[in-house]
Design a protein around this motif. Sequence first.
Motif, PDB file in Angstrom:
ATOM      1  N   ARG A  40       0.852  -1.187   0.000  1.00 30.48           N
ATOM      2  CA  ARG A  40       0.000   0.000   0.000  1.00 30.48           C
ATOM      3  C   ARG A  40       0.880   1.226   0.000  1.00 30.48           C
ATOM      4  NH1 ARG A  40      -1.754  -3.184   4.215  1.00 30.48           N
ATOM      5  NH2 ARG A  40      -3.730  -4.228   3.864  1.00 30.48           N
ATOM      6  N   GLY A  41       0.270   2.375  -0.157  1.00 29.18           N
ATOM      7  CA  GLY A  41       0.997   3.628  -0.051  1.00 29.18           C
ATOM      8  C   GLY A  41       0.109   4.650   0.631  1.00 29.18           C
ATOM      9  N   ARG A  42       0.749   5.710   1.086  1.00 27.81           N
ATOM     10  CA  ARG A  42      -0.039   6.780   1.697  1.00 27.81           C
ATOM     11  C   ARG A  42       0.196   8.046   0.891  1.00 27.81           C
ATOM     12  NH1 ARG A  42      -2.215   6.755   6.640  1.00 27.81           N
ATOM     13  NH2 ARG A  42      -0.771   5.300   7.615  1.00 27.81           N
ATOM     14  N   ALA A  54      -2.109  17.116 -11.737  1.00 30.53           N
ATOM     15  CA  ALA A  54      -1.496  17.291 -10.425  1.00 30.53           C
ATOM     16  C   ALA A  54      -0.509  16.169 -10.189  1.00 30.53           C
ATOM     17  CB  ALA A  54      -2.554  17.292  -9.334  1.00 30.53           C
ATOM     18  N   THR A  55       0.503  16.477  -9.361  1.00 25.23           N
ATOM     19  CA  THR A  55       1.469  15.461  -8.979  1.00 25.23           C
ATOM     20  C   THR A  55       1.122  14.966  -7.583  1.00 25.23           C
ATOM     21  OG1 THR A  55       3.239  16.264 -10.393  1.00 25.23           O
ATOM     22  CG2 THR A  55       3.904  15.083  -8.403  1.00 25.23           C
ATOM     23  N   VAL A  56       1.042  13.648  -7.458  1.00 31.01           N
ATOM     24  CA  VAL A  56       0.677  13.052  -6.186  1.00 31.01           C
ATOM     25  C   VAL A  56       1.937  12.432  -5.572  1.00 31.01           C
ATOM     26  CG1 VAL A  56      -0.878  11.415  -5.041  1.00 31.01           C
ATOM     27  CG2 VAL A  56      -1.577  12.504  -7.193  1.00 31.01           C
ATOM     28  N   VAL A  57       2.252  12.865  -4.356  1.00 26.91           N
ATOM     29  CA  VAL A  57       3.429  12.341  -3.658  1.00 26.91           C
ATOM     30  C   VAL A  57       2.977  11.183  -2.777  1.00 26.91           C
ATOM     31  CG1 VAL A  57       5.333  12.876  -2.106  1.00 26.91           C
ATOM     32  CG2 VAL A  57       4.395  14.663  -3.612  1.00 26.91           C
ATOM     33  N   ILE A  58       3.590  10.019  -2.971  1.00 24.71           N
ATOM     34  CA  ILE A  58       3.146   8.811  -2.277  1.00 24.71           C
ATOM     35  C   ILE A  58       4.294   8.183  -1.504  1.00 24.71           C
ATOM     36  CG2 ILE A  58       2.246   6.463  -2.605  1.00 24.71           C
ATOM     37  CD1 ILE A  58       0.932   7.631  -5.233  1.00 24.71           C
ATOM     38  N   THR A 102       6.515   9.826  -6.956  1.00 24.83           N
ATOM     39  CA  THR A 102       5.388  10.641  -7.428  1.00 24.83           C
ATOM     40  C   THR A 102       4.818  10.065  -8.717  1.00 24.83           C
ATOM     41  OG1 THR A 102       6.763  12.120  -8.788  1.00 24.83           O
ATOM     42  CG2 THR A 102       6.418  12.768  -6.495  1.00 24.83           C
ATOM     43  N   ILE A 103       3.527  10.298  -8.868  1.00 26.68           N
ATOM     44  CA  ILE A 103       2.890  10.068 -10.158  1.00 26.68           C
ATOM     45  C   ILE A 103       2.273  11.405 -10.547  1.00 26.68           C
ATOM     46  CG2 ILE A 103       2.371   7.615  -9.880  1.00 26.68           C
ATOM     47  CD1 ILE A 103      -0.450   8.416  -8.987  1.00 26.68           C
ATOM     48  N   LEU A 126      -4.888   6.226   2.368  1.00 25.06           N
ATOM     49  CA  LEU A 126      -4.170   5.000   1.980  1.00 25.06           C
ATOM     50  C   LEU A 126      -4.651   4.559   0.600  1.00 25.06           C
ATOM     51  CD1 LEU A 126      -4.087   2.494   4.983  1.00 25.06           C
ATOM     52  CD2 LEU A 126      -2.160   3.674   3.933  1.00 25.06           C
ATOM     53  N   ILE A 127      -3.720   4.124  -0.221  1.00 26.48           N
ATOM     54  CA  ILE A 127      -4.090   3.557  -1.518  1.00 26.48           C
ATOM     55  C   ILE A 127      -3.416   2.192  -1.661  1.00 26.48           C
ATOM     56  CG2 ILE A 127      -4.422   5.800  -2.636  1.00 26.48           C
ATOM     57  CD1 ILE A 127      -1.624   5.426  -3.856  1.00 26.48           C
ATOM     58  N   GLN A 128      -3.895   1.393  -2.581  1.00 28.64           N
ATOM     59  CA  GLN A 128      -3.298   0.086  -2.843  1.00 28.64           C
ATOM     60  C   GLN A 128      -2.274   0.245  -3.962  1.00 28.64           C
ATOM     61  OE1 GLN A 128      -4.699  -2.270  -0.726  1.00 28.64           O
ATOM     62  NE2 GLN A 128      -5.902  -0.507  -0.076  1.00 28.64           N
TER      63      GLN A 128
END
Lengths: 351, 372
Positions: A40-42, A54-58, A102-103, A126-128
């Motif tokens: 998982r990631g946060r 947008a850039t998402v930092v995980i 990042t994505i 939280l994401i998978q």
Amino acid sequence: MTSAALRSRAWKLLEMVTTPLLPSDYLDLVSPLREGADLRGRIEAVHPETGDAATVVIRPGRGWRGHTAGQYVRIGVDVDGVRLWRAYSLTSPTHRRDGRFTITVKAIPDGKVSNHLVRRAKPGTLIQLDQPTGDFVLSQAKPAKVFYLTAGSGITPVMGMLRDTELDDVVMVHCAPRPQDVIFRDELHDLVADGKLRLIEVHTDTDGVLDIARLDELVPDWAERETWACGPAGLLDAAEEHWTGHGVLERLHTERFRPGIVVAGDGGEVTFSVSGKTVAADGATPLLDIGEEAGVLMPSGCRMGICFGCVTPLKAGAVRDLRTGGITEAEPGVLIQTCVSAAAGPCDIER
Amino acid sequence: MTAIDPTAHLTSEQIEELGRELDAIRDEVIAGRGERDAAYIRKVIAAQRKLELVSRGVLLFSLFPPAWLLGTAGLSVAKIMDNMEIGHNILHGQWDWMRDPKIHSTTWEWDHVSPSEQWKHSHNELHHTYTNVIGKDNDLGYGIMRVDEDQKWHPFHLGQPLWNFLNACFFEYGIAAYDLELGKNLSKRRRKNPEFRARAKAVGRKIRKQVLKDYVIHPLLSGPSFLPTLAATFTANLVRNVWTHSVIMCGHFPEGVQVFERRSIVGETRGQWYLRQMMGSANISGSKAMHFMTGNLSHQIEHHLFPDLPSNRYAEVAVKVRALFAKYELEYVTGPLPKQVFSAWHKVFRLALPNKETEVRAPDRERELVAA
């Protein structure tokens, strides 16, 4: 006894303590990103790039194995309570010190996940995750001359490469409707200013769609360059034809984002992939009946949608719920109730 | 059983219209399912796990009476939550729409000796499809009791208050035996059926794991508190069993609930199916906490109409369903828990004896109107 065997014994004992759940069900409550957990990631931050990107930092869990520049990662995000999986290119360099990646996501019209990530995702969520994958990467030996051909969000894997690996001679042609739609524009221009990149922006609102024949004029030595191209299918098809025509297809590497979009219709060819049978189905007969008539072993129950005894993976295509008319499209992990679903176009049922 | 068919005043057009109105209620909830509902079930699951963890932790010191009491109470509630609001409802597929493989009817396993897979077949499929149809729905008395005048009396039924009491105490085992159709399958020939043997084996495995956990491992972990912990887990299982049994009895056994004949469901329309669910179920009235602890099975009528809607929505659905009962002049059987439990038990006692000769019996012709 080896320590591995001891550990496996201890784990077995722990499973006896927590049955019918697993120890991980409890550990997930306190430490969802720990070593050994499902990956998982946060989400730690969301930075706007353009009006619709947008850039998402995980921060990934401990099991994250890292990526190679140009690869993508599949993420599972809960949107309106429903888990949806999408693939996005990694835009961060591989050597990022803080362990995050990042994505960069461009919101596409009616895109459930992309709009959610760009406009609504909150830090802390939280994401998978799956491990990063994809072979749209630079070769081991650094090519002397490189050409990046991108359009729209096709820039994202290439940005991952640009940030990761400095090359001597890089040319980039990037297409976007208007200057303000160019994702990472400031950073690209910084690279240009530092002499690390030659950039040609094609603004399709004013210039029109890039005519691949113009490459001779834009990048005269394109045929000598190792090329990475990413963008809409039209651009990639044209590029493949162009490179083939000049006999240099081996220098072209492409990445296609969106596989064929499902068009939901009425009935279609139904493939039962386990039994290897394909039959025609109309848009009104339950897939359970279609399968049974074709001699496929179908699990069944109440035959009226209430017992969930017939749920089966939908591997491809789309089905229509005969009660509500709602369409369900195939995605990894999607199960359908075959007794109240009919084919809404060609589909593949795992039976 | 009432002598007069309580749905006789409805025309078949009205029944189909009723079906359409119920479909509209269902569609509205489905269209509105979302983040709030998903957050609800996740919160309940997390709360249940924490409560179980803490309670089992406290029971490690159950040599001290206050710890015993606290731990036992907590574990009882945790087990009830696991079986009712969480397990029962997830196994109905109520949360499948979330596409979370961990909260899904195909993967969930519960703190119960009957494996999920088998329970889903006997409950979701047989009971929910053939609700209250004599000879088709074994939930009518679980095959050991007579709960309607139309069921044939047998001297065996004299003991049914006792069977029902024992069933309440060991309800999870009763359910496991019921899911296995043990009575039917114990004949010499059927015992050897490989399919039955596989299912019996699965139940055996599940029982072994459950018993080992509750009565061996956790007591052992408690060291000097071995015996008090053992007693605590036994008590928690007993409390859970009696509670779930009581709630479930209230669903279909109280006075006023209708049963149906086998032939009455031949060619049943959607409207008629809905009507049968409406007339075959009973609710329990009470507070929010009550509804939660029954896994919202206090809204049994709504659950039977829409078994796959998320349980947290039954309360709002109930308001609309009740209005439909009023509109179509049908009796909405409901009442507080003690009243409904008493009513169900009263029936168990009453029907332990054969029917009184003097009772007015409805002619069959009229009974068929129920689903005509």
